[in-house]
Design an enzyme around this catalytic site. Structure first.
Site, PDB file in Angstrom:
ATOM      1  N   ASP A 109      46.558  20.837  65.787  1.00  0.00           N
ATOM      2  CA  ASP A 109      47.284  21.623  66.782  1.00  0.00           C
ATOM      3  C   ASP A 109      47.295  23.028  66.201  1.00  0.00           C
ATOM      4  O   ASP A 109      48.010  23.300  65.232  1.00  0.00           O
ATOM      5  CB  ASP A 109      48.702  21.091  66.972  1.00  0.00           C
ATOM      6  N   GLU A 122      43.019  21.260  69.775  1.00  0.00           N
ATOM      7  CA  GLU A 122      43.521  21.610  71.094  1.00  0.00           C
ATOM      8  C   GLU A 122      42.983  22.979  71.491  1.00  0.00           C
ATOM      9  O   GLU A 122      42.884  23.883  70.670  1.00  0.00           O
ATOM     10  CB  GLU A 122      45.051  21.625  71.090  1.00  0.00           C
ATOM     11  N   ASP A 133      54.591  20.327  66.026  1.00  0.00           N
ATOM     12  CA  ASP A 133      53.168  20.608  65.796  1.00  0.00           C
ATOM     13  C   ASP A 133      52.464  19.407  65.150  1.00  0.00           C
ATOM     14  O   ASP A 133      51.306  19.136  65.445  1.00  0.00           O
ATOM     15  CB  ASP A 133      53.013  21.845  64.903  1.00  0.00           C
TER      16      ASP A 133
END
Length: 157
Positions: free
Chosen positions: A7, A67, A140
């Protein structure tokens, strides 16, 4: 397949290493890389990159799952996150990893079945789906695990 999932960020970078399948993911490692707020952006990016390089060396993943960039109102933050993404992608390709990118809605659908799920729903499902998921952690970190689950769910053996 072994996945290093990220992330992306430069302040906090969620990371997770998973194996298994989309329906039976197994968490090998997860954490949240925190950079020093009182240092320059180049120093923060360097520190985060060094941690990602160490994870690539220690775990030898087949795939980097990351991501895609979510644009918010703060362009300065978006640019810094894009730079952190670039470093992670470069390091993964240098290490011979395939790179797979997933959007936030795609991750939410893979983990919860609904593309507009909130953070709490994603965290709850990560804990249910993934063996070894931590009871407590940064958002996260859970987001990185969710990205890893998505990569495993999309894997064609």
């Amino acid at each position: 397949m072994k996945v290093l999932a990220i992330d992306p960020g430069y302040d906090r970078l969620g990371v997770a290493v998973l194996t298994g399948t989309g329906s039976a993911p197994v968490l090998v490692h997860s954490s949240c890389i925190l950079t020093e707020r009182n240092t320059t952006l180049p120093d923060r990016l360097h520190a985060a990159g060094a941690e990602v390089a160490a994870l690539l060396e220690a775990h030898a993943p087949d795939v980097l799952a990351i991501e895609t960039l979510y644009f918010n109102a703060n362009a300065t933050t978006a640019i810094a996150v894009a730079e952190a993404r670039g470093i992670a992608i470069y390091l993964a390709r240098t290490a011979g990893c395939e790179v797979r990118e997933f959007g936030p809605q795609e991750v939410k659908v893979a983990v919860t079945g609904y593309g507009k799920s909130d953070k709490r729903a994603v965290i709850d499902m990560v804990k249910r789906l993934c063996a070894g998921a931590p009871e407590r952690g940064h958002d996260d970190e859970y987001d990185a695990i969710a990205v890893g689950i998505t990569a495993l769910a999309h894997h064609r053996a």
